[in-house]
Scaffold this motif. Structure first.
Motif, PDB file in Angstrom:
ATOM      1  N   PRO A   1       0.829  -1.199   0.000  1.00  7.21           N
ATOM      2  CA  PRO A   1       0.000   0.000   0.000  1.00  7.21           C
ATOM      3  C   PRO A   1       0.867   1.255   0.000  1.00  7.21           C
ATOM      4  N   ASN A   2       0.350   2.330  -0.613  1.00 10.48           N
ATOM      5  CA  ASN A   2       0.989   3.644  -0.511  1.00 10.48           C
ATOM      6  C   ASN A   2       2.321   3.752  -1.262  1.00 10.48           C
ATOM      7  N   ALA A   3       2.639   2.787  -2.125  1.00  7.57           N
ATOM      8  CA  ALA A   3       3.919   2.792  -2.837  1.00  7.57           C
ATOM      9  C   ALA A   3       3.916   3.775  -4.002  1.00  7.57           C
ATOM     10  N   GLY A   4       2.717   4.171  -4.445  1.00  3.74           N
ATOM     11  CA  GLY A   4       2.621   5.094  -5.573  1.00  3.74           C
ATOM     12  C   GLY A   4       2.172   4.414  -6.864  1.00  3.74           C
ATOM     13  N   LYS A   5       1.493   3.290  -6.753  1.00  3.63           N
ATOM     14  CA  LYS A   5       1.012   2.566  -7.937  1.00  3.63           C
ATOM     15  C   LYS A   5       0.031   3.415  -8.739  1.00  3.63           C
ATOM     16  N   SER A   6      -0.933   3.989  -8.038  1.00  9.49           N
ATOM     17  CA  SER A   6      -1.958   4.775  -8.741  1.00  9.49           C
ATOM     18  C   SER A   6      -1.360   6.062  -9.303  1.00  9.49           C
ATOM     19  N   THR A   7      -0.469   6.685  -8.547  1.00 12.72           N
ATOM     20  CA  THR A   7       0.212   7.894  -9.030  1.00 12.72           C
ATOM     21  C   THR A   7       0.974   7.572 -10.311  1.00 12.72           C
ATOM     22  N   LEU A   8       1.644   6.420 -10.305  1.00 12.98           N
ATOM     23  CA  LEU A   8       2.431   6.019 -11.469  1.00 12.98           C
ATOM     24  C   LEU A   8       1.525   5.778 -12.674  1.00 12.98           C
TER      25      LEU A   8
ATOM     26  N   PRO B   1      -2.779   4.700   3.133  1.00 12.86           N
ATOM     27  CA  PRO B   1      -2.684   3.363   2.529  1.00 12.86           C
ATOM     28  C   PRO B   1      -4.068   2.769   2.276  1.00 12.86           C
ATOM     29  N   GLN B   2      -4.123   1.822   1.363  1.00  9.72           N
ATOM     30  CA  GLN B   2      -5.372   1.134   1.007  1.00  9.72           C
ATOM     31  C   GLN B   2      -6.419   2.052   0.398  1.00  9.72           C
ATOM     32  N   THR B   3      -5.941   2.942  -0.452  1.00  9.26           N
ATOM     33  CA  THR B   3      -6.847   3.823  -1.173  1.00  9.26           C
ATOM     34  C   THR B   3      -7.551   3.047  -2.288  1.00  9.26           C
ATOM     35  N   THR B   4      -6.773   2.369  -3.112  1.00 11.17           N
ATOM     36  CA  THR B   4      -7.361   1.622  -4.236  1.00 11.17           C
ATOM     37  C   THR B   4      -8.009   0.341  -3.704  1.00 11.17           C
ATOM     38  N   ARG B   5      -9.249   0.090  -4.165  1.00 12.89           N
ATOM     39  CA  ARG B   5      -9.966  -1.073  -3.626  1.00 12.89           C
ATOM     40  C   ARG B   5     -10.238  -2.165  -4.643  1.00 12.89           C
TER      41      ARG B   5
ATOM     42  N   PRO C   1      -5.147  -2.915  -5.632  1.00 14.79           N
ATOM     43  CA  PRO C   1      -5.036  -2.514  -4.221  1.00 14.79           C
ATOM     44  C   PRO C   1      -3.676  -2.901  -3.651  1.00 14.79           C
ATOM     45  N   GLY C   2      -3.217  -2.151  -2.676  1.00 12.75           N
ATOM     46  CA  GLY C   2      -1.960  -2.477  -2.001  1.00 12.75           C
ATOM     47  C   GLY C   2      -2.066  -3.818  -1.288  1.00 12.75           C
ATOM     48  N   LEU C   3      -0.996  -4.560  -1.368  1.00 13.49           N
ATOM     49  CA  LEU C   3      -1.001  -5.889  -0.746  1.00 13.49           C
ATOM     50  C   LEU C   3      -0.714  -5.768   0.731  1.00 13.49           C
TER      51      LEU C   3
ATOM     52  N   VAL D   1      11.273   1.165  -8.463  1.00 12.33           N
ATOM     53  CA  VAL D   1      11.703   1.629  -7.145  1.00 12.33           C
ATOM     54  C   VAL D   1      11.357   3.115  -7.114  1.00 12.33           C
ATOM     55  N   ASN D   2      10.214   3.413  -6.508  1.00 10.84           N
ATOM     56  CA  ASN D   2       9.576   4.731  -6.652  1.00 10.84           C
ATOM     57  C   ASN D   2       9.986   5.709  -5.541  1.00 10.84           C
ATOM     58  N   LYS D   3       9.602   6.947  -5.719  1.00  5.82           N
ATOM     59  CA  LYS D   3       9.804   8.035  -4.744  1.00  5.82           C
ATOM     60  C   LYS D   3      11.275   8.392  -4.563  1.00  5.82           C
ATOM     61  N   VAL D   4      12.073   8.269  -5.616  1.00  2.26           N
ATOM     62  CA  VAL D   4      13.499   8.586  -5.487  1.00  2.26           C
ATOM     63  C   VAL D   4      13.737  10.095  -5.322  1.00  2.26           C
ATOM     64  N   ASP D   5      12.680  10.891  -5.515  1.00  2.00           N
ATOM     65  CA  ASP D   5      12.817  12.343  -5.288  1.00  2.00           C
ATOM     66  C   ASP D   5      12.958  12.662  -3.801  1.00  2.00           C
ATOM     67  N   LEU D   6      12.672  11.709  -2.932  1.00  2.00           N
ATOM     68  CA  LEU D   6      12.665  12.002  -1.498  1.00  2.00           C
ATOM     69  C   LEU D   6      14.041  11.951  -0.840  1.00  2.00           C
TER      70      LEU D   6
ATOM     71  N   SER E   1      10.562   8.438 -10.162  1.00  2.00           N
ATOM     72  CA  SER E   1       9.671   9.241  -9.325  1.00  2.00           C
ATOM     73  C   SER E   1       8.374   9.448 -10.091  1.00  2.00           C
ATOM     74  N   ALA E   2       7.336   8.771  -9.634  1.00  2.00           N
ATOM     75  CA  ALA E   2       6.026   8.912 -10.294  1.00  2.00           C
ATOM     76  C   ALA E   2       5.515  10.335 -10.103  1.00  2.00           C
ATOM     77  N   LEU E   3       5.818  10.900  -8.927  1.00  5.59           N
ATOM     78  CA  LEU E   3       5.327  12.239  -8.610  1.00  5.59           C
ATOM     79  C   LEU E   3       5.912  13.275  -9.561  1.00  5.59           C
ATOM     80  N   LEU E   4       7.219  13.199  -9.800  1.00 10.00           N
ATOM     81  CA  LEU E   4       7.883  14.174 -10.672  1.00 10.00           C
ATOM     82  C   LEU E   4       7.942  13.697 -12.124  1.00 10.00           C
TER      83      LEU E   4
HETATM   84  N1  LIG Z   1       7.495  12.021  -2.985  1.00  8.53           N
HETATM   85  C1  LIG Z   1       6.817  11.176  -3.740  1.00  8.53           C
HETATM   86  N2  LIG Z   1       5.571  10.831  -3.381  1.00  8.53           N
HETATM   87  C2  LIG Z   1       4.891   9.965  -4.168  1.00  8.53           C
HETATM   88  C3  LIG Z   1       5.454   9.413  -5.357  1.00  8.53           C
HETATM   89  N3  LIG Z   1       4.534   8.587  -5.895  1.00  8.53           N
HETATM   90  C4  LIG Z   1       3.452   8.639  -5.089  1.00  8.53           C
HETATM   91  N4  LIG Z   1       3.658   9.466  -4.046  1.00  8.53           N
HETATM   92  C5  LIG Z   1       2.723   9.784  -2.944  1.00  8.53           C
HETATM   93  O1  LIG Z   1       2.487   8.600  -2.209  1.00  8.53           O
HETATM   94  C6  LIG Z   1       1.140   8.587  -1.701  1.00  8.53           C
HETATM   95  C7  LIG Z   1       0.451   7.306  -2.125  1.00  8.53           C
HETATM   96  O2  LIG Z   1       0.278   7.320  -3.540  1.00  8.53           O
HETATM   97  P1  LIG Z   1      -0.738   6.342  -4.279  1.00  8.53           P
HETATM   98  O3  LIG Z   1      -0.503   6.478  -5.728  1.00  8.53           O
HETATM   99  O4  LIG Z   1      -2.129   6.541  -3.760  1.00  8.53           O
HETATM  100  O5  LIG Z   1      -0.193   4.927  -3.772  1.00  8.53           O
HETATM  101  P2  LIG Z   1      -0.787   3.464  -4.065  1.00  8.53           P
HETATM  102  O6  LIG Z   1       0.372   2.553  -4.169  1.00  8.53           O
HETATM  103  O7  LIG Z   1      -1.718   3.500  -5.207  1.00  8.53           O
HETATM  104  O8  LIG Z   1      -1.554   3.197  -2.693  1.00  8.53           O
HETATM  105  P3  LIG Z   1      -2.793   2.168  -2.408  1.00  8.53           P
HETATM  106  O9  LIG Z   1      -3.840   2.392  -3.440  1.00  8.53           O
HETATM  107  O10 LIG Z   1      -3.253   2.600  -1.051  1.00  8.53           O
HETATM  108  O11 LIG Z   1      -2.216   0.805  -2.414  1.00  8.53           O
HETATM  109  C8  LIG Z   1       0.477   9.841  -2.240  1.00  8.53           C
HETATM  110  O12 LIG Z   1       0.535  10.828  -1.235  1.00  8.53           O
HETATM  111  C9  LIG Z   1       1.352  10.224  -3.432  1.00  8.53           C
HETATM  112  O13 LIG Z   1       1.347  11.602  -3.706  1.00  8.53           O
HETATM  113  C10 LIG Z   1       6.797   9.812  -5.713  1.00  8.53           C
HETATM  114  O14 LIG Z   1       7.378   9.400  -6.726  1.00  8.53           O
HETATM  115  N5  LIG Z   1       7.414  10.687  -4.865  1.00  8.53           N
END
Ligand SMILES: Nc1nc2c(ncn2[C@@H]2O[C@H](COP(=O)(O)OP(=O)(O)OP(=O)(O)O)[C@@H](O)[C@H]2O)c(=O)[nH]1
Ligand SMILES: [Mg+2]
Length: 307
Positions: free
Chosen positions: A17-24, A40-44, A64-66, A129-134, A161-164
């Motif tokens: 959960p919360n890894a950024g799957k949906s953002t990606l 976490p556990q946003t996607t159902r 959904p997050g495992l 391997v996501n969120k490398v911007d952090l 970085s899915a975010l960036l």
């Molecule tokens: N800094 C940073 N934050 C990110 C990145 N990708 C996602 N996030 C943040 O991580 C949080 C979770 O992102 P989601 O895309 O909802 O994650 P998910 O894996 O789909 O989560 P579930 O649906 O709960 O399993 C959000 O606050 C995003 O903004 C990234 O590359 N960098």
């Protein structure tokens, strides 16, 4: 750029959960089709997003997050992951690099539900391997990359970085190379298989997740009960019910003098308007439905459980 045959295939995004799957997924598509929150556990359930260009069609499955299975809702979430995995031509685990740099001990725990199943899987695997911007010092990732390599020696490990939207053009190329040859399975302009009705309900649920605290979001579900075109006023009228699992939660969703639900409704309406590219009148009701997360028929009605 290769000039080889057209490729088309299914890619399963999966992971903790919360890894950024949906953002990606949204970033790859360049459009928001699946909801994102810091909780976490946003996607159902499985959400399909389709990316088409002149030489490939990638059909992504957000899942959904495992996590540990607790109760029927979480069981249906888990099933959505396994079903997606079964359908996939390419498996794309997504991990939060920053989390495992700080807590390497969580990696094995978080990947335990899938690590073994995937280790003997012959399909191409691309680990994001996501969120490398952090973190600025990228060498901090090395132990994590080494561990992932040991775990899945045949997988491609890809920091991003899915975010960036960092690294995504290259990620698309790598994905394309791993898809089977074959014709497109969806029309070129189709971006998702989700109905607008479902997407509207999800947008309302996203705002609930963003504004509610503690355990309340996990007990909410949203169902669009009515959807009508009002030709005279040139708007879509949408009635949605917010189900809560406890009587106490109803007051929390509504807020003092309705402040909370007003905010949720106004933010959701704006986003649904963007989705529909037209005016929307959104009405929200809150109903208590205790134990809905254990009610199979209700989960089916919400589209969270296969028939
Ligand atoms: N800094 C940073 N934050 C990110 C990145 N990708 C996602 N996030 C943040 O991580 C949080 C979770 O992102 P989601 O895309 O909802 O994650 P998910 O894996 O789909 O989560 P579930 O649906 O709960 O399993 C959000 O606050 C995003 O903004 C990234 O590359 N960098
Ligand atoms: Mg998600």
């Amino acid at each position: 750029m290769s000039t080889s045959a057209f490729r088309c295939g299914w890619v399963a995004l999966m992971g903790p959960p919360n890894a950024g799957k949906s953002t990606l997924l949204n970033a790859l598509l360049g459009q928001k089709i699946t909801i994102v929150t810091p909780k976490p556990q946003t996607t159902r359930n499985q959400i399909v997003g389709i990316l088409s260009d002149e030489n490939a069609q990638m059909i992504f499955m957000d899942t959904p997050g495992l996590t540990q299975v607790r109760g029927r809702l979480s069981k249906t979430m888990f099933q959505a992951v396994w079903q997606s995995l079964g359908q996939a031509d390419v498996i794309m685990p997504v991990l939060d690099a920053h989390l495992y740099i700080r807590h390497p001990e969580f990696l094995e725990r978080d990947l335990a539900p899938v690590a073994e199943a995937l280790s003997s899987d012959g399909r191409p695997m691309l680990v994001v391997v996501n969120k490398v911007d952090l973190f600025a010092d990228k060498s901090r990732m090395l132990p994590l990359l080494t561990r992932l390599n040991e775990m899945w020696p045949k997988a491609e490990i890809f920091p991003a970085s899915a975010l960036l939207k960092d690294g995504l053009p290259r990620l698309k190329e790598l994905l394309r190379d791993r898809l089977p040859e074959g014709p497109a399975q969806f029309p070129e302009d189709q971006i998702s298989t989700a109905s607008l009705r479902f997407m509207a309900a999800e947008i309302v649920r996203e705002k609930l997740f963003l504004h509610l605290r503690q355990e309340v979001p996990y007990g909410v579900a949203v169902d669009v009960e009515q959807w009508e075109e009002d030709e005279e006023r040139g708007q879509t009228i949408i009635h949605a019910v917010i189900y809560v699992a406890r009587p106490m939660h109803k007051a929390m969703v509504i807020g003092r003098a309705g402040a909370s639900i007003k905010k949720i409704g106004s933010e959701a309406r704006q986003e649904i308007q963007e989705l529909l590219e037209g005016k929307v009148h959104l009405e929200l009701w809150v109903k208590v439905r205790e134990h809905w997360t254990e009610d199979a028929a209700f989960l089916r009605d919400l589209g969270l459980m296969a028939e």
